[in-house]
Motif scaffolding. Structure first.
Motif, PDB file in Angstrom:
ATOM      1  N   PHE A  27      37.117  43.946  41.697  1.00 58.25           N
ATOM      2  CA  PHE A  27      37.860  44.889  42.531  1.00 58.25           C
ATOM      3  C   PHE A  27      37.753  44.481  43.992  1.00 58.25           C
ATOM      4  CE2 PHE A  27      36.734  47.446  38.827  1.00 58.25           C
ATOM      5  CZ  PHE A  27      37.968  48.006  38.526  1.00 58.25           C
ATOM      6  N   LYS A  28      38.867  44.629  44.723  1.00 59.64           N
ATOM      7  CA  LYS A  28      38.778  44.510  46.173  1.00 59.64           C
ATOM      8  C   LYS A  28      38.155  45.809  46.688  1.00 59.64           C
ATOM      9  CE  LYS A  28      42.873  41.684  46.666  1.00 59.64           C
ATOM     10  NZ  LYS A  28      44.223  41.734  47.252  1.00 59.64           N
ATOM     11  N   PRO A  29      37.682  45.813  47.944  1.00 58.12           N
ATOM     12  CA  PRO A  29      36.972  47.005  48.427  1.00 58.12           C
ATOM     13  C   PRO A  29      37.752  48.310  48.268  1.00 58.12           C
ATOM     14  CG  PRO A  29      36.673  45.204  49.951  1.00 58.12           C
ATOM     15  CD  PRO A  29      37.636  44.716  48.908  1.00 58.12           C
ATOM     16  N   ASP A  30      39.102  48.269  48.353  1.00 59.71           N
ATOM     17  CA  ASP A  30      39.855  49.525  48.241  1.00 59.71           C
ATOM     18  C   ASP A  30      40.096  49.931  46.796  1.00 59.71           C
ATOM     19  OD1 ASP A  30      41.601  47.580  47.489  1.00 59.71           O
ATOM     20  OD2 ASP A  30      43.333  48.437  48.532  1.00 59.71           O
ATOM     21  N   GLY A  31      39.650  49.128  45.840  1.00 56.61           N
ATOM     22  CA  GLY A  31      39.814  49.506  44.439  1.00 56.61           C
ATOM     23  C   GLY A  31      40.945  48.779  43.750  1.00 56.61           C
ATOM     24  N   THR A  32      41.659  47.893  44.472  1.00 57.25           N
ATOM     25  CA  THR A  32      42.704  47.098  43.834  1.00 57.25           C
ATOM     26  C   THR A  32      42.046  46.067  42.917  1.00 57.25           C
ATOM     27  OG1 THR A  32      43.978  47.317  45.850  1.00 57.25           O
ATOM     28  CG2 THR A  32      44.728  45.664  44.264  1.00 57.25           C
ATOM     29  N   ILE A  33      42.631  45.903  41.735  1.00 54.48           N
ATOM     30  CA  ILE A  33      42.082  44.907  40.814  1.00 54.48           C
ATOM     31  C   ILE A  33      42.426  43.519  41.332  1.00 54.48           C
ATOM     32  CG2 ILE A  33      42.207  43.997  38.469  1.00 54.48           C
ATOM     33  CD1 ILE A  33      43.045  46.885  37.639  1.00 54.48           C
ATOM     34  N   PHE A  34      41.431  42.651  41.442  1.00 54.94           N
ATOM     35  CA  PHE A  34      41.724  41.277  41.873  1.00 54.94           C
ATOM     36  C   PHE A  34      42.048  40.424  40.659  1.00 54.94           C
ATOM     37  CE2 PHE A  34      40.678  36.995  43.357  1.00 54.94           C
ATOM     38  CZ  PHE A  34      41.529  36.932  44.448  1.00 54.94           C
ATOM     39  N   LYS A  35      41.051  40.245  39.788  1.00 56.88           N
ATOM     40  CA  LYS A  35      41.286  39.493  38.548  1.00 56.88           C
ATOM     41  C   LYS A  35      40.365  40.045  37.484  1.00 56.88           C
ATOM     42  CE  LYS A  35      42.616  34.883  40.119  1.00 56.88           C
ATOM     43  NZ  LYS A  35      42.028  33.580  40.427  1.00 56.88           N
ATOM     44  N   SER A  36      40.601  39.638  36.251  1.00 56.91           N
ATOM     45  CA  SER A  36      39.689  40.054  35.197  1.00 56.91           C
ATOM     46  C   SER A  36      39.421  38.868  34.272  1.00 56.91           C
ATOM     47  CB  SER A  36      40.289  41.220  34.414  1.00 56.91           C
ATOM     48  OG  SER A  36      41.549  40.846  33.909  1.00 56.91           O
ATOM     49  N   ALA A  37      38.329  38.962  33.546  1.00 58.56           N
ATOM     50  CA  ALA A  37      37.979  37.890  32.609  1.00 58.56           C
ATOM     51  C   ALA A  37      37.337  38.506  31.376  1.00 58.56           C
ATOM     52  CB  ALA A  37      37.021  36.908  33.265  1.00 58.56           C
ATOM     53  N   VAL A  38      37.575  37.886  30.225  1.00 58.63           N
ATOM     54  CA  VAL A  38      36.975  38.378  28.986  1.00 58.63           C
ATOM     55  C   VAL A  38      35.661  37.641  28.773  1.00 58.63           C
ATOM     56  CG1 VAL A  38      37.301  38.636  26.515  1.00 58.63           C
ATOM     57  CG2 VAL A  38      39.254  38.809  28.046  1.00 58.63           C
ATOM     58  N   LEU A  39      34.574  38.405  28.573  1.00 59.50           N
ATOM     59  CA  LEU A  39      33.272  37.763  28.442  1.00 59.50           C
ATOM     60  C   LEU A  39      32.888  37.533  26.990  1.00 59.50           C
ATOM     61  CD1 LEU A  39      31.263  39.766  31.089  1.00 59.50           C
ATOM     62  CD2 LEU A  39      32.366  37.568  31.362  1.00 59.50           C
ATOM     63  N   ASP A  40      32.813  38.601  26.243  1.00 61.97           N
ATOM     64  CA  ASP A  40      32.246  38.508  24.909  1.00 61.97           C
ATOM     65  C   ASP A  40      33.107  39.344  23.989  1.00 61.97           C
ATOM     66  OD1 ASP A  40      30.487  37.649  23.111  1.00 61.97           O
ATOM     67  OD2 ASP A  40      28.936  39.125  23.519  1.00 61.97           O
ATOM     68  N   GLN A  41      33.795  38.707  23.033  1.00 67.66           N
ATOM     69  CA  GLN A  41      34.685  39.481  22.182  1.00 67.66           C
ATOM     70  C   GLN A  41      34.745  38.877  20.804  1.00 67.66           C
ATOM     71  OE1 GLN A  41      37.989  38.491  21.037  1.00 67.66           O
ATOM     72  NE2 GLN A  41      37.690  36.392  21.659  1.00 67.66           N
TER      73      GLN A  41
END
Lengths: 191, 190, 198
Positions: free
Chosen positions: B105-119
């Protein structure tokens, strides 16, 4: 509810043989007759519940306090081998009829990777004592279910014709594959 | 084979004892030797995961991890200024139950990126969430981008034939967002 | 048996995967991608090599009645060493293979070779046997994994073989595909064996 989930997951959805590939050797080896596979299954249920019970104490009261978690594999396999021996001796003395029914399957269980595998998985999932024992027994019931189903199919198969080249392991494996396909239908059953 | 040891009690105990001693000695040695590399590898993997979901930073976010309600928060700063926070979050609603993702998250709560860790979602169906699919969340703010699949009235395009996985992914992101706003955003924005 | 024969025995005549059908659990479980096959094979070969060597070295010092326990201790030690080393240096493969690394302990190939071969032979032959069996196992599961990866994902060793738009047969990287592919490969192996008489 929590236990119902563990049980349904262990028996059907993540069936130990057909979805997790543990205990394949006895699955292929002992599934000729429905009678013997029920005997084998009963012995496995007993040993697996006991193994999960004992390894729980080993893990949380010996390995963790001493910070030697890396000795898990070696200690678990020795404990399981020891347990199987003890169960065999006690059963022989205390319950001869039971021993006659299950005795011949007991030595085979040490090398059943499902027992060690499930004991390790139970610690990885951080189950408590009761969950761990329930998980162990339910998994073993799933093992028995797969074994009995397979034995039933194989008994029928002896009466039917199939290509000569597929005799023995190949036809058993393909059958197991179809059985596994059927079990995939259960995935997503429990949230 | 003439000089093979007899199976007397003394011999059995002695031989097993010696073998166990030597073997545990060897194991202990390997354990000590590999201990540091294992820790380093795990730390590297952790930093790598944080790097994947956040803009450039120059601190070590793994040093000061906040662990609140089962979520882990890695706050990243660049020359002292907060540039974002990576949240390690989870869901239990996946097709195969539990899986873990990391959301930046950026400081204002906007999602920057995401990644899948364990699935362990179904290969080829649910595990498509690892691909470009998850990029639709990038640069979106959960107040204007409704974190639910379109079937449920949200703004997320579900993975074909894997609505359950897509819903679970939204669930994990929502959990991360709410946790971030509640626990981290307040303290870092002051 | 000449030394060469000891070595090639595990590759073809008594291939642990296709002929003896031992160690079926890892064979089925980890073969979703060719790289996993190599990783699992290498780990197993390492354990086989050292456990065979040590069993052959110590055979005169282990009383018969406790030999199985002694073998298990030796095997479990090397398995734990592999476990720790892989965790430290190849974390990605370690994660994919997961629980099947500690389970090398109960892989019947290893205890089987210790019992049937290493304890009756000298060190050099035991090592050759361990290597032969290990490599035979590695080759077999890598072939199985390649077939599954190709049919299920359209790649081999992550190299795309079919066009990206082609529909692949997902079922082959799911559990049922493991059983079915393995079954057909054994059948094919048996046919070849009968034809060329190796």
């Amino acid at each position: 509810m929590e236990f119902v989930n563990i049980i349904i997951l262990a028996i059907i959805v993540n069936n130990v043989v057909l979805a997790q590939f543990l205990g394949i050797c006895p699955f292929l080896g002992v599934s000729n007759k429905v009678g013997t596979s029920i005997g084998m299954g009963a012995a496995v249920v007993f040993v697996m519940a006991l193994a999960n019970f004992v390894t729980y104490f080993i893990y949380y009261f010996v390995l963790i306090p001493l910070h030697i978690e890396f000795m898990q594999t070696i200690s678990f396999i020795l404990v399981i081998a020891f347990l199987v021996q003890v169960v065999e001796i006690i059963m022989k003395k205390a319950a001869p009829p039971l021993y006659q029914a299950l005795g011949i399957y007991l030595p085979l269980i040490t090398t059943n990777c499902a027992v060690l595998g499930i004991a390790i998985l139970a610690t990885q999932k951080q189950f408590n004592l009761i969950q761990s024992v329930v998980y162990g027994s339910a998994t073993a019931v799933g093992f028995t279910l797969a074994l009995v189903l397979m034995a039933g199919i194989r008994e029928q198969m002896e009466l039917t014709g199939y290509p000569k080249g597929m005799k023995g392991f190949p036809i058993s494996l393909v059958t197991a594959g179809l059985l596994s396909l059927a079990f995939m239908g259960f995935s997503g059953l429990v949230k | 084979m003439a000089n093979k040891l007899e199976s007397t009690l003394k011999n059995m105990i002695l031989s097993l004892f010696l073998i166990s001693m030597v073997m545990s000695g060897a194991l202990g040695f390997v354990y000590v030797v590999t201990k540091k590399p294992i820790e380093e590898t795990q730390k590297k993997a952790e930093i790598e995961a944080v790097k994947n979901v956040l803009p450039e930073f120059d601190n070590d976010p793994t040093k000061d991890v906040k662990d609140i309600d089962g979520l882990k928060y890695y706050v990243a700063t660049k020359s002292g200024e907060v540039v974002g926070c990576a949240v390690k979050t989870y869901t239990n609603k996946g097709f195969s139950g539990h899986f873990e993702i990391m959301v930046g998250f950026k400081p204002d709560g906007t999602i920057f990126k995401s990644a899948v860790l364990d699935q362990k979602e179904t290969p080829g169906l649910g595990d498509k969430m690892k691909t470009k699919w998850k990029d639709q969340f990038n640069e979106k703010h959960p107040t204007t981008f409704k974190l639910a699949v379109k079937k449920d009235g949200g703004d997320v395009d579900a993975i074909t034939a894997s609505t359950i996985t897509s819903r679970a992914f939204c669930d994990a992101v929502t959990r991360a967002y709410e946790g971030y706003m509640k626990n981290i955003a307040k303290t870092t924005n002051q | 048996m000449s030394s060469l024969k000891v070595f090639t025995n595990g590759l073809l005549k008594e291939n642990p995967t296709f002929v003896l059908v031992l160690g079926a659990c890892p064979t089925l479980a980890v073969t979703t991608a060719a790289f996993n096959g190599i990783g699992m094979g290498a780990a197993t070969t390492f354990v086989l090599f050292f456990s065979n060597m040590l069993v052959a070295l110590l055979k005169n010092y282990i009383p018969d009645k406790v030999r199985i326990v002694a073998f298990i201790v030796i095997i479990a030690t090397f398995v734990t060493i592999v476990d720790l080393v892989m965790k430290a240096f190849v974390p990605d493969i370690y994660k994919t293979l997961g629980i099947f690394i500690p389970l090398i302990v109960v892989n019947c190939i290893i205890l089987g070779r210790a019992e049937a071969f290493a304890q009756k032979n000298d060190v050099s032959r035991a090592i050759l046997d361990g290597l032969g069996m290990g490599i035979g196992f590695t080759l077999a599961i890598t072939i199985l994994a390649s077939v599954r990866e190709l049919l299920g994902n359209g790649t081999i060793f992550n190299i795309p073989i079919v066009s990206e738009n082609a529909k692949t047969m997902l079922i082959f990287i799911l559990p049922p595909g493991a059983f079915i592919t393995y079954g057909y490969l054994i059948a094919i192996f048996n046919q070849l064996k009968a034809k060329y008489n190796f």
